[in-house]
Design an enzyme around this catalytic site. Structure first.
Site, PDB file in Angstrom:
ATOM      1  CG  ASN A  98      11.854  -3.188  29.421  1.00 19.88           C
ATOM      2  OD1 ASN A  98      11.588  -3.831  30.444  1.00 19.88           O
ATOM      3  ND2 ASN A  98      10.927  -2.522  28.731  1.00 19.88           N
ATOM      4  NE  ARG A 155      11.032  -1.161  38.608  1.00 21.15           N
ATOM      5  CZ  ARG A 155      11.195  -1.105  39.925  1.00 21.15           C
ATOM      6  NH1 ARG A 155      10.221  -1.564  40.721  1.00 21.15           N
ATOM      7  NH2 ARG A 155      12.283  -0.587  40.452  1.00 21.15           N
ATOM      8  CG  ASP A 164       7.707  -5.774  29.996  1.00 16.96           C
ATOM      9  OD1 ASP A 164       7.470  -6.205  31.127  1.00 16.96           O
ATOM     10  OD2 ASP A 164       8.625  -4.962  29.751  1.00 16.96           O
ATOM     11  CG  ASP A 194      16.187   1.738  26.092  1.00 17.60           C
ATOM     12  OD1 ASP A 194      16.175   2.969  25.973  1.00 17.60           O
ATOM     13  OD2 ASP A 194      15.198   1.009  25.876  1.00 17.60           O
ATOM     14  CD  GLU A 230      16.053   5.921  29.520  1.00 18.58           C
ATOM     15  OE1 GLU A 230      15.753   4.741  29.261  1.00 18.58           O
ATOM     16  OE2 GLU A 230      15.388   6.888  29.114  1.00 18.58           O
ATOM     17  CG  ASN A 293      18.205  12.046  26.852  1.00 19.93           C
ATOM     18  OD1 ASN A 293      17.285  12.804  26.549  1.00 19.93           O
ATOM     19  ND2 ASN A 293      18.002  10.852  27.391  1.00 19.93           N
ATOM     20  NE  ARG A 331      24.470  10.869  27.731  1.00 18.21           N
ATOM     21  CZ  ARG A 331      23.405  10.125  28.033  1.00 18.21           C
ATOM     22  NH1 ARG A 331      23.438   8.805  27.942  1.00 18.21           N
ATOM     23  NH2 ARG A 331      22.293  10.695  28.471  1.00 18.21           N
TER      24      ARG A 331
HETATM   25  C1  AAO Z   1       7.171   4.207  19.570  1.00 21.66           C
HETATM   26  C2  AAO Z   1       5.940   5.096  19.432  1.00 21.66           C
HETATM   27  C3  AAO Z   1       4.875   4.652  20.407  1.00 21.66           C
HETATM   28  C4  AAO Z   1       4.525   3.180  20.133  1.00 21.66           C
HETATM   29  C5  AAO Z   1       5.811   2.351  20.295  1.00 21.66           C
HETATM   30  C6  AAO Z   1       5.605   0.877  20.020  1.00 21.66           C
HETATM   31  O1  AAO Z   1       6.331   6.454  19.742  1.00 21.66           O
HETATM   32  O2  AAO Z   1       3.709   5.435  20.200  1.00 21.66           O
HETATM   33  O3  AAO Z   1       3.557   2.741  21.045  1.00 21.66           O
HETATM   34  O4  AAO Z   1       6.802   2.832  19.391  1.00 21.66           O
HETATM   35  O5  AAO Z   1       5.185   0.714  18.693  1.00 21.66           O
HETATM   36  C7  AAO Z   1      11.656   5.523  21.954  1.00 21.66           C
HETATM   37  C8  AAO Z   1      10.601   6.627  21.700  1.00 21.66           C
HETATM   38  C9  AAO Z   1       9.200   6.075  21.786  1.00 21.66           C
HETATM   39  C10 AAO Z   1       9.079   4.890  20.840  1.00 21.66           C
HETATM   40  C11 AAO Z   1      10.077   3.825  21.327  1.00 21.66           C
HETATM   41  C12 AAO Z   1       9.970   2.536  20.535  1.00 21.66           C
HETATM   42  O6  AAO Z   1      10.766   7.622  22.700  1.00 21.66           O
HETATM   43  O7  AAO Z   1       8.302   7.091  21.376  1.00 21.66           O
HETATM   44  O8  AAO Z   1       7.733   4.387  20.876  1.00 21.66           O
HETATM   45  O9  AAO Z   1      11.377   4.357  21.166  1.00 21.66           O
HETATM   46  O10 AAO Z   1      10.123   2.793  19.162  1.00 21.66           O
HETATM   47  C13 AAO Z   1       9.789   6.460  29.628  1.00 21.66           C
HETATM   48  C14 AAO Z   1      10.818   5.380  29.980  1.00 21.66           C
HETATM   49  C15 AAO Z   1      12.199   5.675  29.395  1.00 21.66           C
HETATM   50  C16 AAO Z   1      12.087   5.938  27.889  1.00 21.66           C
HETATM   51  C17 AAO Z   1      11.093   7.112  27.703  1.00 21.66           C
HETATM   52  C18 AAO Z   1      10.927   7.468  26.247  1.00 21.66           C
HETATM   53  O11 AAO Z   1      10.914   5.282  31.381  1.00 21.66           O
HETATM   54  O12 AAO Z   1      13.050   4.569  29.602  1.00 21.66           O
HETATM   55  O13 AAO Z   1       9.812   6.749  28.222  1.00 21.66           O
HETATM   56  N1  AAO Z   1      13.395   6.208  27.264  1.00 21.66           N
HETATM   57  C19 AAO Z   1      14.047   5.072  26.563  1.00 21.66           C
HETATM   58  C20 AAO Z   1      14.753   5.544  25.303  1.00 21.66           C
HETATM   59  C21 AAO Z   1      13.716   5.972  24.270  1.00 21.66           C
HETATM   60  C22 AAO Z   1      12.910   4.755  23.801  1.00 21.66           C
HETATM   61  C23 AAO Z   1      12.673   3.795  24.897  1.00 21.66           C
HETATM   62  C24 AAO Z   1      13.138   3.963  26.161  1.00 21.66           C
HETATM   63  C25 AAO Z   1      12.046   2.498  24.516  1.00 21.66           C
HETATM   64  O14 AAO Z   1      15.617   6.602  25.623  1.00 21.66           O
HETATM   65  O15 AAO Z   1      14.325   6.588  23.153  1.00 21.66           O
HETATM   66  O16 AAO Z   1      11.626   5.197  23.320  1.00 21.66           O
HETATM   67  O17 AAO Z   1      13.108   1.672  24.096  1.00 21.66           O
HETATM   68  C26 AAO Z   1       7.824  10.037  32.953  1.00 21.66           C
HETATM   69  C27 AAO Z   1       8.522   8.811  33.551  1.00 21.66           C
HETATM   70  C28 AAO Z   1       9.607   8.307  32.610  1.00 21.66           C
HETATM   71  C29 AAO Z   1       9.030   8.081  31.209  1.00 21.66           C
HETATM   72  C30 AAO Z   1       8.420   9.398  30.720  1.00 21.66           C
HETATM   73  C31 AAO Z   1       7.864   9.246  29.302  1.00 21.66           C
HETATM   74  O18 AAO Z   1       8.788  11.116  32.905  1.00 21.66           O
HETATM   75  O19 AAO Z   1       9.099   9.175  34.803  1.00 21.66           O
HETATM   76  O20 AAO Z   1      10.155   7.092  33.110  1.00 21.66           O
HETATM   77  O21 AAO Z   1      10.091   7.688  30.327  1.00 21.66           O
HETATM   78  O22 AAO Z   1       7.366   9.784  31.617  1.00 21.66           O
HETATM   79  O23 AAO Z   1       6.876   8.257  29.312  1.00 21.66           O
HETATM   80  C32 AAO Z   1       8.679  15.133  33.987  1.00 21.66           C
HETATM   81  C33 AAO Z   1       8.717  14.117  35.118  1.00 21.66           C
HETATM   82  C34 AAO Z   1       9.221  12.784  34.567  1.00 21.66           C
HETATM   83  C35 AAO Z   1       8.306  12.351  33.451  1.00 21.66           C
HETATM   84  C36 AAO Z   1       8.309  13.430  32.355  1.00 21.66           C
HETATM   85  C37 AAO Z   1       7.428  13.065  31.186  1.00 21.66           C
HETATM   86  O24 AAO Z   1       9.985  15.368  33.520  1.00 21.66           O
HETATM   87  O25 AAO Z   1       9.599  14.573  36.122  1.00 21.66           O
HETATM   88  O26 AAO Z   1       9.247  11.788  35.593  1.00 21.66           O
HETATM   89  O27 AAO Z   1       7.839  14.666  32.914  1.00 21.66           O
HETATM   90  O28 AAO Z   1       6.113  12.870  31.656  1.00 21.66           O
END
Ligand code: AAO
Length: 483
Positions: A98, A155, A164, A194, A230, A293, A331
């Site tokens: 992405n 998106r 992005d 991802d 994901e 996970n 998994r």
């Molecule tokens: C790092 C630094 C950031 C910096 C960035 C760029 O931490 O501060 O800005 O670098 O320099 C991982 C880490 C991130 C890291 C990133 C890049 O987790 O901290 O950032 O690598 O190094 C969303 C996405 C989902 C994503 C998740 C983490 O939708 O796809 O955030 N997961 C994947 C990977 C993950 C990775 C990335 C994506 C990026 O598995 O390891 O990040 O490649 C809501 C939304 C979700 C959203 C979450 C968190 O969730 O629905 O879509 O996930 O918020 O933002 C309840 C709700 C649920 C909600 C949740 C949390 O459960 O039901 O909907 O509360 O609020």
């Protein structure tokens, strides 16, 4: 893309998070092959940004699609894939497609490629500024995602300020497809996609349409890669997993959150009698399911506070239930030890080198690796799932509270006691008469049981007693561990 490309009789994958390719190859040969695992989800194999203190998440900031990371180089990746395929263990690559690095700053990646997050220049691919979404596509104030109720923003804008990629552009899709086809040619069996929620389903459909079939030397001809996307969908946002189901499976985060409640005794286990689609979850054939996970075990991502290996008793109970129940493609998470107060902590290392995985005499791992998948209850239940696959759930029993039991056809039966008193019941198992090994308390070595034995009578009934203070308050028996 929804069909898992497991070798016959294998049904569960394990996420060997941050393992090196050389260690995964050995684990395929010494453990995963012999214990009936379908495959391994590996950490992103493409060149990533170098971040100071090497947090685990640096691997989610691509610099290029060169196959050089701290897990190993392309030769080591090829060797691992070949050795695992040879023992019928598949490899699924974590595809971070992405975005590239966070915007701003510049540097080099794990393969030595330069990148510039100001000018959005990634010569290692190459991608340039016009290969990224801009103010034309993203209308948020600072180009970042803030409002998950705005499907367009999710998106077209930046996830945590990650550059992005413009997947509406054919050139961008061609470069990504080239990367994924390179992995397919090497022999991988599919992909975890991802941040799929942050890409338009139409663009993903177009991208996946460019993927070649799997390597026919390994999989035979005409086999498509297994794709699981994901998508964090807990039901409260306009973007729904169902938008992605037509182009592959999706990760089901509701699954781990709901089982977490039950196995922490916050919700009655007797309610699990209709576990599955009736709990407002997608069709069993469209999901990958898991307890925790790599994100939510450390408070990143979604799915609330799941049960993790830090709470071994409910973790083993929830995992045993997941593997015994017919719902979803399963998994396991396999972690490294980390301090819960430091969610950025990267894998065990010496200097900038990730530690080897060492195996102790008791088959557990050392050198900082948790290896949940090597806990007896886990790998024995992976085998249970293989033996009962295709058999319907039947003979459900519960005490109206926190004691449950159910069978899978005439192949397996499980009894679980999360109650505050012991379980003492004679139950109909549906199994043929005989002496069965309880695969929770021990193993079957082909002739004897190292743990408890269960006698099933000619009428299919058996007596089960489970104390409520046991570390593993459950019994699992199946026809593959019968004297
Ligand atoms: C790092 C630094 C950031 C910096 C960035 C760029 O931490 O501060 O800005 O670098 O320099 C991982 C880490 C991130 C890291 C990133 C890049 O987790 O901290 O950032 O690598 O190094 C969303 C996405 C989902 C994503 C998740 C983490 O939708 O796809 O955030 N997961 C994947 C990977 C993950 C990775 C990335 C994506 C990026 O598995 O390891 O990040 O490649 C809501 C939304 C979700 C959203 C979450 C968190 O969730 O629905 O879509 O996930 O918020 O933002 C309840 C709700 C649920 C909600 C949740 C949390 O459960 O039901 O909907 O509360 O609020």
């Amino acid at each position: 893309y929804s069909n898992p490309t497991c070798a016959p009789g294998r049904n569960t994958i394990v996420h060997l998070f941050e393992w090196k390719w050389s260690d995964i190859a050995q684990e395929c040969e010494r453990f995963l092959g012999p214990n009936g695992f379908c495959g391994v989800q590996i950490s992103p194999p493409n060149e990533n940004r170098l971040v100071s203190n090497r947090p685990w998440w640096e691997r989610y900031q691509p610099v290029s699609y060169k196959l050089i990371t701290r897990s190993g180089n392309e030769d080591q990746l090829r060797d691992m894939v070949n050795r695992c395929n040879k023992v019928n263990v598949r490899i699924y690559a974590d595809a971070v497609i992405n975005h590239m690095t966070g915007v701003g700053g510049s540097g080099t990646g794990t393969a030595g490629s330069h990148w510039d997050g100001d000018s959005l220049s990634y010569p290692g691919v190459p991608f340039s500024a016009w290969d990224f979404n801009s103010g034309s596509e993203c209308h948020s104030s600072d180009m970042n995602i803030h409002d998950y109720n705005n499907a367009e923003e999710v998106r077209n804008c930046r996830l945590v300020s990650l550059a992005d990629l413009k997947l509406s552009k054919n050139y961008v899709r061609d470069e990504i497809a080239g990367y994924m086809n390179h992995l397919i040619n090497i022999g991988v069996a599919g992909f975890r996609v991802d941040a799929a929620k942050h890409m338009w389903p139409g663009d993903l459909r177009s991208l996946f349409g460019k993927l070649t079939n799997l390597n026919s030397g390994v999989f035979g001809s005409g086999v498509k890669p297994f794709i699981f996307q994901e998508v964090i969908d807990m039901g409260s946002e306009p973007i729904s997993a169902s938008e992605y189901i037509g182009i592959g499976r999706v990760t089901n985060f509701i699954f781990g959150a709901k089982l977490g409640q039950v196995f922490r005794n916050e919700n009655k286990a007797s309610y699990l009698h209709n576990w599955g689609e009736a709990w407002n979850m997608p069709n069993s054939n469209d999901v990958v399911v898991f307890i925790d996970n790599h994100d939510n075990q450390r408070g990143h991502g979604g799915g609330g506070g799941p049960i993790t290996h830090f709470e071994p008793r409910p973790y083993k109970l929830a995992t045993t239930f997941m593997l015994a129940h017919p719902y979803g493609f399963t998994r396991l998470m396999s972690s490294y030890n980390f301090d819960r107060s430091n969610t950025d902590q990267g894998p065990p290392h010496h200097g900038d080198t990730i530690n080897d995985v060492t195996i102790n005499g008791d088959q557990t791992c050392g050198n900082g690796w948790t290896c949940e998948h090597r806990w007896r209850q886990m790998y024995n239940m992976v085998a249970f799932r293989n033996v009962v696959m295709g058999q319907n759930l039947q003979h459900w029993w519960d005490n109206g509270n926190y004691q449950i039991a159910f069978g899978r056809g005439n192949k397996g039966f499980i009894v679980m006691n999360m109650d505050s008193h012991s379980l003492d019941q004679t139950l109909q198992t549906g199994l043929p008469a005989g002496t069965y090994c309880d695969v929770i308390s021990g193993n079957y070595d082909g002739s004897s049981c190292s743990g408890n034995e269960i006698q099933v009578g000619n009428d299919g009934n058996a007596h089960f007693s489970i104390g409520n203070t046991s570390d593993n308050p459950m019994i699992a028996i199946h026809v593959g561990a019968k004297k």
